[in-house]
Design an enzyme around this catalytic site. Sequence first.
Site, PDB file in Angstrom:
ATOM      1  N   HIS A  55       0.659  -1.687   0.537  1.00 55.75           N
ATOM      2  CA  HIS A  55       0.092   0.048  -0.076  1.00 55.75           C
ATOM      3  C   HIS A  55       0.966   1.376   0.194  1.00 55.75           C
ATOM      4  O   HIS A  55       1.396   2.057   0.553  1.00 55.75           O
ATOM      5  CB  HIS A  55      -0.760  -0.095   1.212  1.00 55.75           C
ATOM      6  CG  HIS A  55      -1.828   1.159   1.122  1.00 55.75           C
ATOM      7  ND1 HIS A  55      -3.570   1.045   1.769  1.00 55.75           N
ATOM      8  CD2 HIS A  55      -1.803   1.906   0.905  1.00 55.75           C
ATOM      9  CE1 HIS A  55      -3.849   1.848   1.651  1.00 55.75           C
ATOM     10  NE2 HIS A  55      -3.471   2.950   0.843  1.00 55.75           N
ATOM     11  N   ALA A 213      -9.712   6.992   8.777  1.00 58.29           N
ATOM     12  CA  ALA A 213     -10.857   6.262   7.766  1.00 58.29           C
ATOM     13  C   ALA A 213     -11.489   5.114   8.341  1.00 58.29           C
ATOM     14  O   ALA A 213     -12.569   4.803   8.028  1.00 58.29           O
ATOM     15  CB  ALA A 213     -10.312   6.675   6.521  1.00 58.29           C
ATOM     16  N   ARG A 220     -18.214  -0.198  23.277  1.00 62.73           N
ATOM     17  CA  ARG A 220     -19.900  -0.219  22.988  1.00 62.73           C
ATOM     18  C   ARG A 220     -20.292  -0.407  21.706  1.00 62.73           C
ATOM     19  O   ARG A 220     -20.831  -0.758  21.726  1.00 62.73           O
ATOM     20  CB  ARG A 220     -20.800   0.223  23.660  1.00 62.73           C
ATOM     21  CG  ARG A 220     -20.902   0.453  25.826  1.00 62.73           C
ATOM     22  CD  ARG A 220     -21.757   1.229  25.985  1.00 62.73           C
ATOM     23  NE  ARG A 220     -21.995   1.158  27.715  1.00 62.73           N
ATOM     24  CZ  ARG A 220     -21.547   2.611  28.819  1.00 62.73           C
ATOM     25  NH1 ARG A 220     -20.972   3.105  27.780  1.00 62.73           N
ATOM     26  NH2 ARG A 220     -21.378   1.739  29.006  1.00 62.73           N
ATOM     27  N   ASP A 241       4.018   4.958  11.024  1.00 65.01           N
ATOM     28  CA  ASP A 241       5.060   5.744  10.430  1.00 65.01           C
ATOM     29  C   ASP A 241       5.393   7.023  11.795  1.00 65.01           C
ATOM     30  O   ASP A 241       5.612   8.299  12.036  1.00 65.01           O
ATOM     31  CB  ASP A 241       4.573   7.393   9.475  1.00 65.01           C
ATOM     32  CG  ASP A 241       3.135   7.760   9.807  1.00 65.01           C
ATOM     33  OD1 ASP A 241       2.724   6.637  10.461  1.00 65.01           O
ATOM     34  OD2 ASP A 241       2.736   8.266   8.948  1.00 65.01           O
ATOM     35  N   ASP A 267       1.874   3.020   2.997  1.00 65.71           N
ATOM     36  CA  ASP A 267       0.556   4.412   2.392  1.00 65.71           C
ATOM     37  C   ASP A 267       1.560   5.951   2.480  1.00 65.71           C
ATOM     38  O   ASP A 267       0.850   6.764   2.182  1.00 65.71           O
ATOM     39  CB  ASP A 267      -0.073   5.291   3.812  1.00 65.71           C
ATOM     40  CG  ASP A 267      -1.222   5.555   3.092  1.00 65.71           C
ATOM     41  OD1 ASP A 267      -2.146   5.266   1.864  1.00 65.71           O
ATOM     42  OD2 ASP A 267      -1.821   6.283   3.454  1.00 65.71           O
ATOM     43  N   GLY A 302      -2.201  10.901   3.489  1.00 72.27           N
ATOM     44  CA  GLY A 302      -1.030   9.926   3.199  1.00 72.27           C
ATOM     45  C   GLY A 302       0.661   9.631   4.222  1.00 72.27           C
ATOM     46  O   GLY A 302      -0.049  11.118   5.417  1.00 72.27           O
TER      47      GLY A 302
END
Length: 372
Positions: A55, A213, A220, A241, A267, A302
């Site tokens: 990724h 995201a 809960r 990172d 990423d 990113g």
Amino acid sequence: MIIKGGKVFQEDGSFLEQALYINDHRLVDKAEYQDDEKVIDAEGLLVLPGLVDIHSHGAAGEDFSDGNPEGLKKILQYEKRCGITSYCPTSMTFPKERLRQIFASIKGAQTEEEAKVVGINMEGPFLDPAKKGAHVEEWIAAPDAAFVRELNQDVDGLVRLVTLAPNMDGAEEFIKEMHEEVCISLGHTAADYDCASRAMKLGAHHVTHLYNAMQPFGHRAPGLIGAASDDEQCMVEMICDGIHIHPSVIRGTFRMFGPERIVLISDSMMATGMENGTYQLGGQEVTMKDCKATLKDGTIAGSATNLYDCMRNAVAFGIPREQAVLSATAVPARAIGRQDEIGAIADGMHADFVVCGEDLTRQAVYLGGSLL
């Protein structure tokens, strides 16, 4: 070529001093070795499999989504220098015709001198607008199995990962139809626990950059994170990172999932390996300062850290070295179905490896047995 004296990373996560024998770019058994009299002494050093980043959007001032083969070559050259020998360029959310053009750029980029493209990660456009992150909302689209098949046919089956928001209309049908053809990764979604669990039972066993995201892990309302923990087949991506996830959460996640289910990713975007400044990601302006990349509204866009440094960060954050290496090599290879070729040091595999010090400081990178 023979590499001797080094402590070689094993498939069980341990290190063992052993000699490596290389013929025709692959590792072979000593009995099959054809002596070329070239011997490399790695005494006192570690030998790791070449890292596998599944990724990453870009690096070295280049973005895969620009659709430029020469730009992708620069990314692959940078990754190789950093010890990442296998790479999945990752697309952002764009209109379908633009995605076709981006994916077509792969064919003009790959040579034997850079990191190998071992798959394509299709992060958009099948996302939830409520959790779009750095993706452009107007280009988000409904899940489309036929379109993914078309793209995959165009790139000879290289599409290995597709991010999907399971709470969007048509998502469950997409999973039913496509889960045996690509790895479906749940992400960029406000899905709750029940929705995510249903998606996993249908065959989606991967999560895109865990914690980012998506809904938080509440006591809960455990959301996607809780569903992933309960699904023993599910692998989860983590960006180490030092910006996306707090070190305490990284340590806790390794305890919760175990290293065999955690895929370290970068990423990374085009600012990776570059000076502070203004860059682009998915058609949007990004400011990078001290490895933190953000949109104008402050949204993290990113990372600006390569996978090798993310692996070293994980160790600095308290993850045992063996676990961090496993999560940057064998586990991502398994996630994209390439574990028989990359991600480990074993007979028959590509001779891709990193020679480094005990503190993981790189000394040399070998691709197909050739020193880079």
